[in-house]
Design a protein around this motif. Sequence first.
Motif, short mmCIF file in Angstrom:
data_model
loop_
_atom_site.label_atom_id
_atom_site.label_comp_id
_atom_site.label_asym_id
_atom_site.label_seq_id
_atom_site.Cartn_x
_atom_site.Cartn_y
_atom_site.Cartn_z
N TYR A 326 0.88 -1.18 -0.40
CA TYR A 326 -0.48 0.13 0.74
C TYR A 326 1.10 1.18 -0.19
O TYR A 326 2.32 1.13 0.49
CB TYR A 326 -1.00 0.02 1.36
CG TYR A 326 -1.98 -1.13 1.28
CD1 TYR A 326 -3.19 -1.25 0.60
CD2 TYR A 326 -1.39 -2.46 1.46
CE1 TYR A 326 -3.44 -2.33 1.00
CE2 TYR A 326 -2.28 -3.06 1.87
CZ TYR A 326 -3.35 -3.22 1.29
OH TYR A 326 -3.97 -4.91 1.80
N TYR A 327 0.34 2.31 0.15
CA TYR A 327 1.07 3.78 -0.67
C TYR A 327 0.15 4.91 0.18
O TYR A 327 -0.78 4.58 0.18
CB TYR A 327 1.09 4.25 -2.15
CG TYR A 327 2.13 5.04 -2.04
CD1 TYR A 327 3.51 4.61 -2.33
CD2 TYR A 327 1.22 6.89 -2.02
CE1 TYR A 327 4.47 6.14 -2.41
CE2 TYR A 327 2.59 7.03 -1.92
CZ TYR A 327 3.93 7.54 -2.44
OH TYR A 327 4.82 8.51 -2.82
N LEU A 328 1.25 5.54 1.43
CA LEU A 328 0.86 6.06 2.11
C LEU A 328 1.83 7.49 1.73
O LEU A 328 2.32 7.89 1.56
CB LEU A 328 0.84 5.74 3.81
CG LEU A 328 0.21 4.90 4.59
CD1 LEU A 328 -1.07 5.22 4.16
CD2 LEU A 328 1.11 3.59 3.76
N ASP A 329 0.23 8.34 1.04
CA ASP A 329 0.80 10.18 0.75
C ASP A 329 1.74 10.34 1.86
O ASP A 329 2.01 10.35 3.19
CB ASP A 329 -0.05 10.61 0.47
CG ASP A 329 0.52 12.17 0.35
OD1 ASP A 329 0.09 12.73 -1.30
OD2 ASP A 329 0.49 12.91 0.87
N THR A 330 3.69 10.44 1.09
CA THR A 330 4.77 11.31 2.09
C THR A 330 4.02 12.50 2.12
O THR A 330 5.02 12.41 3.58
CB THR A 330 5.30 11.94 1.01
OG1 THR A 330 5.18 12.69 0.08
CG2 THR A 330 5.92 10.29 0.54
N GLU A 331 2.93 13.34 2.83
CA GLU A 331 2.75 14.27 2.59
C GLU A 331 1.71 14.49 3.92
O GLU A 331 1.77 14.96 5.08
CB GLU A 331 2.32 15.32 1.73
CG GLU A 331 3.62 16.10 1.23
CD GLU A 331 3.46 17.75 0.47
OE1 GLU A 331 2.51 17.80 0.72
OE2 GLU A 331 4.05 17.43 -0.85
N THR A 332 0.63 14.19 3.51
CA THR A 332 -0.87 13.15 4.76
C THR A 332 -0.69 12.17 5.17
O THR A 332 -1.14 12.21 6.54
CB THR A 332 -1.77 14.00 3.80
OG1 THR A 332 -1.99 12.74 2.65
CG2 THR A 332 -1.59 15.06 3.12
N GLY A 333 0.59 11.52 4.57
CA GLY A 333 -0.18 9.92 5.21
C GLY A 333 -1.15 9.36 4.62
O GLY A 333 -1.24 8.23 5.34
N GLY A 338 -7.23 3.36 -5.88
CA GLY A 338 -7.98 4.06 -7.06
C GLY A 338 -7.19 4.91 -7.81
O GLY A 338 -8.21 6.22 -8.95
N THR A 339 -5.42 5.00 -8.54
CA THR A 339 -5.10 5.96 -8.61
C THR A 339 -3.63 5.30 -8.92
O THR A 339 -2.92 4.34 -8.32
CB THR A 339 -5.13 7.21 -7.87
OG1 THR A 339 -4.24 8.22 -8.58
CG2 THR A 339 -3.86 6.98 -6.27
N THR A 340 -2.62 6.14 -9.32
CA THR A 340 -1.36 6.28 -9.45
C THR A 340 -0.87 6.35 -9.02
O THR A 340 -0.73 7.69 -8.52
CB THR A 340 -0.33 6.55 -11.14
OG1 THR A 340 -2.39 5.60 -12.82
CG2 THR A 340 0.67 5.85 -11.68
N THR A 341 0.31 5.97 -8.06
CA THR A 341 1.35 6.33 -6.97
C THR A 341 2.34 7.34 -7.69
O THR A 341 2.44 7.65 -8.92
CB THR A 341 1.94 4.94 -6.34
OG1 THR A 341 2.40 4.76 -7.08
CG2 THR A 341 0.69 4.82 -6.14
N PRO A 342 2.84 8.61 -6.41
CA PRO A 342 4.11 9.29 -7.53
C PRO A 342 5.12 8.73 -8.36
O PRO A 342 5.89 8.90 -9.39
CB PRO A 342 4.02 9.96 -6.38
CG PRO A 342 3.16 9.55 -5.18
CD PRO A 342 2.49 8.65 -5.33
N ASP A 348 -5.50 -0.42 -6.24
CA ASP A 348 -6.87 -0.95 -6.66
C ASP A 348 -7.93 0.69 -5.60
O ASP A 348 -7.12 0.45 -4.28
CB ASP A 348 -7.67 -2.02 -6.50
CG ASP A 348 -7.20 -2.42 -5.53
OD1 ASP A 348 -6.75 -1.99 -4.09
OD2 ASP A 348 -7.40 -3.74 -5.53
N ASN A 349 -9.20 0.21 -5.93
CA ASN A 349 -10.04 0.86 -4.95
C ASN A 349 -9.92 0.47 -3.54
O ASN A 349 -10.03 1.39 -2.05
CB ASN A 349 -11.31 1.11 -5.19
CG ASN A 349 -11.58 1.23 -6.33
OD1 ASN A 349 -10.72 2.53 -6.71
ND2 ASN A 349 -12.82 0.87 -6.77
N ASP A 350 -9.11 -0.72 -2.93
CA ASP A 350 -8.54 -1.04 -2.07
C ASP A 350 -7.62 -0.69 -1.34
O ASP A 350 -6.67 -1.03 -0.55
CB ASP A 350 -9.16 -2.36 -1.81
CG ASP A 350 -10.56 -3.15 -1.42
OD1 ASP A 350 -11.57 -2.16 -1.63
OD2 ASP A 350 -10.42 -4.15 -2.04
N GLY A 351 -7.11 0.20 -1.71
CA GLY A 351 -5.04 0.74 -1.65
C GLY A 351 -4.48 0.01 -1.97
O GLY A 351 -2.78 0.24 -2.03
#
Length: 355
Positions: A326-333, A338-342, A348-351
């Motif tokens: 899983y990917y946790l945003d580096t600024e907000t956590g 459902g997206t593409t990581t940096p 997917d929708n479950d992360g």
Amino acid sequence: MTNLKSKNIISWMLFFLTMCAFMFIYFIPSLAATNNISSVSIQIMEEKVDPGEVYPAKIYANGSSYEVDDVSVSKDYDDWTPGKTITFSITLIPTEGYKFSKSDTNFYVSNGEIASKSVVNGKASLKINYIPKVTLSAPEDIYYEDEYLITWDKVEYATAYKVTLYKDGYYYKSENVTKNEFDLSPYATDEDAEITFTVAATANTSKQSAYLKTSEAVGLDEGVTASDNTSYGSFVGNGPDMKFKGVDGYYITGWHQINGSWYYFKSDEKAAYEEWQNVNGLWYYFNNYNIMQTGWLRLNNTWYYLNTNGSMYTGWLQAGPGEGWYYLDTETGAMLTGTTTPDGYYVDNDGRWIS
């Protein structure tokens, strides 16, 4: 001829006087039978039965000038529920020498509320709303879920529980909770004192207490004491205003571990509560008990992950062997879904990362 006339007149006078006496004897009492009933008092009497059973109730008429002719109820007794209104339909009849008046008869009821009333064909009809009551059963199967958390079986009809705390055998304080569990750790904070308790099923509001009667209080012989804390003393207040006063009489600040849980007391001496707190550049989250959280955390439909020391995790995470990434945003956590990581990977929708 004159004598005959006189005799006739006397006979008629005697007849008239006899009829007057007859009317006085028989007609005057009949007038007394029309006395109006000025007041009617109805009482709903309850039978106090075993705890957990709804009280049976009966209708009684408190007067000699009237009596109950018929009673029916809107629900069978087996369907009565504490707090849910049922309706008694009552017919009253006057006793001999009395009558009801549409304008002059006043109706009163104790332990219920008159919904409607009428006087028709010499009878009085009432509809009375009544709320069934119960004495709650005592909590059962009380045990320690962990070192400080006590739990018990839910009690039927109970909307709250009263936990009474004792310090070294003497009354300390009482707390009301709505869940069938209670954390003793905030109270066992004196280094040598033992905390014991009793718990009773009760009502959550004063309105509910009218039909939910508090149960017997029960508890356990086994108490709890403080762990190896960084501070000893007592909590003061709760929620966003909670502080901790040490044995020296001063309020503490900063990080403190109390009975296995970590708290952060800000510069105003209040414990962090339902909030993110930045301490030395790292973010920590504190729940509605003011306790620092670890592991997966869901807030406002967003997932976060907190390290074993409570700090917020960022970047790629595999929380355990065999689990997904899983990917946790580096600024907000916040966990991305459902997206593409940096760095170019799709989750997917479950992360979860889709390879």
